[in-house]
Design an enzyme around this catalytic site. Sequence first.
Site, PDB file in Angstrom:
ATOM      1  CD  GLU A 127     -19.550   0.617 -10.470  1.00 39.14           C
ATOM      2  OE1 GLU A 127     -18.976   0.614 -11.571  1.00 39.14           O
ATOM      3  OE2 GLU A 127     -20.751   0.358 -10.343  1.00 39.14           O
TER       4      GLU A 127
ATOM      5  CG  HIS B  31     -20.141  -1.898 -13.803  1.00 37.86           C
ATOM      6  ND1 HIS B  31     -20.316  -0.553 -13.628  1.00 37.86           N
ATOM      7  CD2 HIS B  31     -20.833  -2.210 -14.932  1.00 37.86           C
ATOM      8  CE1 HIS B  31     -21.055  -0.066 -14.613  1.00 37.86           C
ATOM      9  NE2 HIS B  31     -21.382  -1.070 -15.433  1.00 37.86           N
TER      10      HIS B  31
ATOM     11  NE  ARG C 270     -23.883   4.023 -15.163  1.00 34.55           N
ATOM     12  CZ  ARG C 270     -23.676   3.075 -16.077  1.00 34.55           C
ATOM     13  NH1 ARG C 270     -23.901   1.806 -15.791  1.00 34.55           N
ATOM     14  NH2 ARG C 270     -23.244   3.377 -17.281  1.00 34.55           N
TER      15      ARG C 270
END
Length: 312
Positions: free
Chosen positions: A261, A279, A232
């Site tokens: 994000e 991601h 993360r």
Amino acid sequence: MLKPQILVMGPYADALMAELETAYDLHRYWLIEDKPAFLKSYGDKIKAIATRGDVGASGELMQALPNLEFIAVFGVGVDAIDVVGAKARNIPVTITSGVLHEDVADLAFALMLGIARQIPAGDQFVRSGQWKTTGMPVLPRLHGKRIGILGMGQIGQAIAKRAEGFAMTIHYHTRNKRDDVNYHYHATPAALAQNSDFLVAALAGGKATAGIVSADVLKALGAKGYFINIARGSVVDEQALIETLQKKQIAGAALDVFLNEPKIDERFFTLENAVLHPHQGSATHETRKAMADLVVANLASHFAGKGPLTPI
Ligand code: 8YV
């Protein structure tokens, strides 16, 4: 019989939406414009939340759902979910454990090789025609180097297994030393970084790990070290990471995850010593299908009165 009403927090792939639609009355939360009005009218009818690791479910939302029984997460991260609130109300939270760790570990190695062997830069080098006049620089190898894994859960262990194949020396840090692995344990993230050529964050996000990869940890990694993040964005002090990269105080970073994000800090865009990825850890056809199946199976098991299959 009326279908149970489910709140879906963010979009899923069409196939998963269609499958859920056959068994449940779905409310697409991200599309609802007047959320307070919706919660007032429907809050007490919602029996389950279906969400994603990145979208989560806040404590405030859960409070507006007095009859909430179940939360199913498409993903393994629960940092965006009020787990404490769920526990206090005996609401099970399920994740898609056991199906995505191999792909995330694959991506960790793609990123490690990507930054160390400069794959994106090499691609650019060939396409731009530079190869016709000059050669790429010679780069550090990955084989046989020291890998430092922060976190030794399913993903960390899958990374370690791959590292064995690359003849790497495997170091790790977790809050408590594990008895079931034979790798070199370090009591602090800084000690781990000091003993790593590649420092890989593979630990859960959330308050407990926020900024665990601090300025000091990056300093300990040193000018020849690489930082890889498939966990993360919150686990690293991003300000410190950007400054460290700008000053070339580490060799590079390869990142699949960021704060905020997808609207990440745009200073990353200018860093030549970083490989950036959107991601995608679990984003393969096979794994996304397995994750979808597990979300469906967990919800079905709950509504059949059989309880959660893969609770946290
Ligand atoms: C998922 C993730 O792709 O599992 C997690 O927590 O970050 C990813 O694997 C994401 O949750 C999907 O939205």
